[in-house]
Design a protein around this motif. Structure first.
Motif, PDB file in Angstrom:
ATOM      1  N   UNK A  18       1.074  -1.302   0.033  1.00  0.00           N
ATOM      2  CA  UNK A  18      -0.066  -0.052   0.041  1.00  0.00           C
ATOM      3  C   UNK A  18       0.769   1.155  -0.002  1.00  0.00           C
ATOM      4  N   UNK A  19       0.638   2.114  -1.123  1.00  0.00           N
ATOM      5  CA  UNK A  19       1.452   3.475  -1.082  1.00  0.00           C
ATOM      6  C   UNK A  19       0.593   4.489  -1.165  1.00  0.00           C
ATOM      7  N   UNK A  20       1.027   5.504  -0.277  1.00  0.00           N
ATOM      8  CA  UNK A  20       0.430   6.717  -0.241  1.00  0.00           C
ATOM      9  C   UNK A  20       0.958   7.850  -1.216  1.00  0.00           C
ATOM     10  N   UNK A  21       0.468   8.653  -2.177  1.00  0.00           N
ATOM     11  CA  UNK A  21       0.899   9.572  -2.857  1.00  0.00           C
ATOM     12  C   UNK A  21      -0.213  10.692  -2.852  1.00  0.00           C
ATOM     13  N   UNK A  22       0.605  12.014  -2.394  1.00  0.00           N
ATOM     14  CA  UNK A  22      -0.392  13.119  -2.350  1.00  0.00           C
ATOM     15  C   UNK A  22       0.170  14.365  -2.797  1.00  0.00           C
ATOM     16  N   UNK A  23      -0.595  15.655  -2.571  1.00  0.00           N
ATOM     17  CA  UNK A  23      -0.060  16.964  -2.713  1.00  0.00           C
ATOM     18  C   UNK A  23       0.837  17.471  -1.542  1.00  0.00           C
ATOM     19  N   UNK A  24       1.468  18.219  -1.914  1.00  0.00           N
ATOM     20  CA  UNK A  24       2.693  18.786  -0.731  1.00  0.00           C
ATOM     21  C   UNK A  24       1.828  19.274   0.595  1.00  0.00           C
ATOM     22  N   UNK A  25       0.708  19.867   0.449  1.00  0.00           N
ATOM     23  CA  UNK A  25      -0.064  20.305   1.505  1.00  0.00           C
ATOM     24  C   UNK A  25      -0.869  19.229   2.158  1.00  0.00           C
ATOM     25  N   UNK A  72       4.179   8.333   1.328  1.00  0.00           N
ATOM     26  CA  UNK A  72       5.495   8.250   1.186  1.00  0.00           C
ATOM     27  C   UNK A  72       6.071   9.154   0.091  1.00  0.00           C
ATOM     28  N   UNK A  73       5.187   9.652  -1.043  1.00  0.00           N
ATOM     29  CA  UNK A  73       5.594  10.235  -2.160  1.00  0.00           C
ATOM     30  C   UNK A  73       4.674  11.353  -2.523  1.00  0.00           C
ATOM     31  N   UNK A  89       2.755  13.974  -5.430  1.00  0.00           N
ATOM     32  CA  UNK A  89       2.137  13.817  -6.735  1.00  0.00           C
ATOM     33  C   UNK A  89       3.132  14.611  -7.760  1.00  0.00           C
ATOM     34  N   UNK A  90       3.667  15.888  -7.440  1.00  0.00           N
ATOM     35  CA  UNK A  90       4.510  16.473  -8.309  1.00  0.00           C
ATOM     36  C   UNK A  90       5.930  15.764  -8.613  1.00  0.00           C
ATOM     37  N   UNK A  91       6.092  14.688  -7.976  1.00  0.00           N
ATOM     38  CA  UNK A  91       7.429  13.882  -8.103  1.00  0.00           C
ATOM     39  C   UNK A  91       7.274  12.509  -8.277  1.00  0.00           C
ATOM     40  N   UNK A  92       6.064  12.139  -9.189  1.00  0.00           N
ATOM     41  CA  UNK A  92       5.397  10.736  -9.117  1.00  0.00           C
ATOM     42  C   UNK A  92       6.360   9.814  -9.590  1.00  0.00           C
ATOM     43  N   UNK A  93       7.467  10.210 -10.756  1.00  0.00           N
ATOM     44  CA  UNK A  93       8.302   9.470 -11.149  1.00  0.00           C
ATOM     45  C   UNK A  93       9.327   8.721 -10.305  1.00  0.00           C
ATOM     46  N   UNK A  94       9.400   9.376  -8.986  1.00  0.00           N
ATOM     47  CA  UNK A  94      10.182   8.763  -8.041  1.00  0.00           C
ATOM     48  C   UNK A  94       9.856   7.351  -7.434  1.00  0.00           C
ATOM     49  N   UNK A  95       8.323   7.518  -7.340  1.00  0.00           N
ATOM     50  CA  UNK A  95       7.571   6.349  -6.952  1.00  0.00           C
ATOM     51  C   UNK A  95       7.790   5.147  -7.771  1.00  0.00           C
ATOM     52  N   UNK A  96       7.672   5.434  -9.234  1.00  0.00           N
ATOM     53  CA  UNK A  96       7.758   4.355 -10.041  1.00  0.00           C
ATOM     54  C   UNK A  96       9.428   4.023 -10.107  1.00  0.00           C
ATOM     55  N   UNK A  97      10.202   4.688  -9.933  1.00  0.00           N
ATOM     56  CA  UNK A  97      11.531   4.351  -9.981  1.00  0.00           C
ATOM     57  C   UNK A  97      11.800   3.506  -8.531  1.00  0.00           C
ATOM     58  N   UNK A 102      13.478   8.769   5.081  1.00  0.00           N
ATOM     59  CA  UNK A 102      12.118   9.181   5.286  1.00  0.00           C
ATOM     60  C   UNK A 102      11.435   8.113   6.185  1.00  0.00           C
ATOM     61  N   UNK A 103      11.768   7.992   7.539  1.00  0.00           N
ATOM     62  CA  UNK A 103      11.263   7.350   8.350  1.00  0.00           C
ATOM     63  C   UNK A 103       9.839   7.738   8.975  1.00  0.00           C
ATOM     64  N   UNK A 104       9.191   6.985   9.948  1.00  0.00           N
ATOM     65  CA  UNK A 104       7.946   7.332  10.488  1.00  0.00           C
ATOM     66  C   UNK A 104       8.393   8.470  11.034  1.00  0.00           C
ATOM     67  N   UNK A 105       9.392   8.462  12.015  1.00  0.00           N
ATOM     68  CA  UNK A 105       9.738   9.824  12.921  1.00  0.00           C
ATOM     69  C   UNK A 105      10.062  10.940  12.263  1.00  0.00           C
ATOM     70  N   UNK A 106      10.421  10.780  10.927  1.00  0.00           N
ATOM     71  CA  UNK A 106      10.898  12.114   9.816  1.00  0.00           C
ATOM     72  C   UNK A 106       9.306  12.661   9.783  1.00  0.00           C
ATOM     73  N   UNK A 107       8.294  11.790   9.196  1.00  0.00           N
ATOM     74  CA  UNK A 107       7.161  12.255   8.899  1.00  0.00           C
ATOM     75  C   UNK A 107       6.359  12.945  10.279  1.00  0.00           C
TER      76      UNK A 107
END
Length: 266
Positions: A69-76, A83-84, A86-94, A255-260
Motif C-alpha cells: 500500500x503506497x500513499x501519494x499526495x499533494x505537498x499540503x 511516502x511520495x 504527486x509532483x514527483x511521481x516518477x520517484x515512486x515508479x523508480x 524518510x522514516x515514520x519519525x521524520x514524517x
C-alpha cells in the motif's frame, strides 16, 4: 512478496483531476507496469490523497497483507502514510522498479461487536456517546475487570493510529515497530462517585480488551472504525485484540515514520 507489476489506483473521484490521473496512468504504462481494474489483482495499491484516503483505500481493498500500500499526495496533504508527492511521481515508479526497498509493516487490530465477525482497523476504534449524556463502560483486560469508565467515550489505537485522534486526547505516541495497542479516555469523570485510571494504557500484543457497555440509556453509541462511523443498536460488548495481521508499505531511506511525524507536528 510476488513481482510488483500490477497497480490499482484508489482515489475519491471528485478530488483527483482528470489531468493528474492521466499523468499517473501514462507514467505507470511508460514504466512497464499494468493498471488493473480489480483491486484483488494488484501487487501495489496506490492511494491518491491524504491519510483519510489511505485509510479508506486500505479498508476498500480488504486490508490485504500480500500487496504493497503506497500513499501519494499533494505537498499540503502529506501525512504519516504518504511516502511520495504527486509532483514527483516518477520517484515512486523508480523505487518500485528497483525492488530493493525495505518493507515496513503496520499492525492491525481486530474489533468484534457483540461477538460478531471482527472488523480490522489500521488507525483506531472508538466508542462514543451518541446523546448528551455520559456513557458508562466496564473495562476488562484478559477477562479481569479493570475499571468502570464514565465519560464521553474510549479510543483504542494502533501504533500508527496513536498519532491521530489518540494524540489529540493526550494519548501517547507509539513506535510502529512495537506490537501493542493503546486505550485512551475521552473526558472521563473523576470524582467521589466515579474513578478511572485517568491516563492512556498501553497493552501488549497478546492482551484482550473487552468493553462492556452499561445499559443505562446509552446503548446506541457511535462506533468509529478508522475514519468511518457506525451506529449499531443495543451494543453489549466490544472485544479488541491485535489481529496478528499487518499491511505493508515502503520504508524509504531518510524518510522514516519519525521524520514524517516531525514534519507534521514540529
Amino acid at each position: 512478496m510476488r513481482s510488483l507489476k500490477n497497480i490499482y489506483f484508489y482515489y475519491p473521484k471528485e478530488s483527483v483531476s482528470a489531468e493528474r490521473l492521466s499523468q499517473l496512468t501514462q507514467a505507470c504504462k511508460d514504466n512497464g507496469f499494468n493498471i488493473v481494474e480489480a483491486d484483488n489483482e494488484a501487487d501495489v495499491v496506490i492511494c491518491i490523497g491524504d491519510d483519510g484516503v489511505y485509510l479508506q483505500g486500505v479498508r476498500h481493498t480488504g486490508f490485504r497483507s500480500d500487496c504493497l500500500y503506497i500513499g501519494i499526495s499533494e505537498e499540503d496533504q502529506a501525512g504519516l502514510y504518504e511516502g511520495f508527492l504527486l509532483d514527483d511521481y516518477q520517484e515512486m515508479f523508480d523505487t518500485l522498479k528497483q525492488e530493493t526497498f525495505e518493507v515496513q509493516n503496520f499492525p492491525l487490530i481486530d474489533v468484534s461487536i457483540n461477538g460478531a465477525t471482527p472488523f480490522y482497523c489500521l488507525n483506531e476504534a472508538s466508542i462514543r456517546s451518541s446523546i448528551i449524556k455520559t456513557i458508562a463502560i466496564d473495562v476488562y483486560i484478559d477477562d479481569r475487570h479493570f475499571e468502570r469508565f464514565r465519560g464521553d467515550g474510549l479510543i483504542v489505537a494502533t501504533p500508527t493510529g496513536s498519532a491521530g485522534y489518540n494524540k489529540s486526547t493526550q494519548g501517547a505516541i507509539l513506535d510502529p515497530a512495537v506490537p501493542c495497542f493503546q486505550l485512551t479516555e475521552l473526558a472521563s469523570l473523576n470524582n467521589n462517585h466515579y474513578r478511572t485510571l485517568g491516563s492512556s494504557l498501553i497493552l501488549a500484543e497478546n492482551k484482550t480488551l473487552r468493553l462492556e457497555v452499561i445499559q443505562d440509556g446509552n446503548d446506541y453509541p457511535i462506533i468509529g472504525l478508522d475514519n468511518e462511523a457506525y451506529s449499531i443498536r443495543n451494543i453489549q460488548h466490544i472485544t479488541l485484540t491485535m489481529s496478528g495481521k499487518s499491511i505493508q508499505t515502503i520504508k524509504l531511506p531518510g524518510d522514516t515514520y519519525w521524520d514524517r511525524l516531525k514534519h507534521i507536528f514540529l
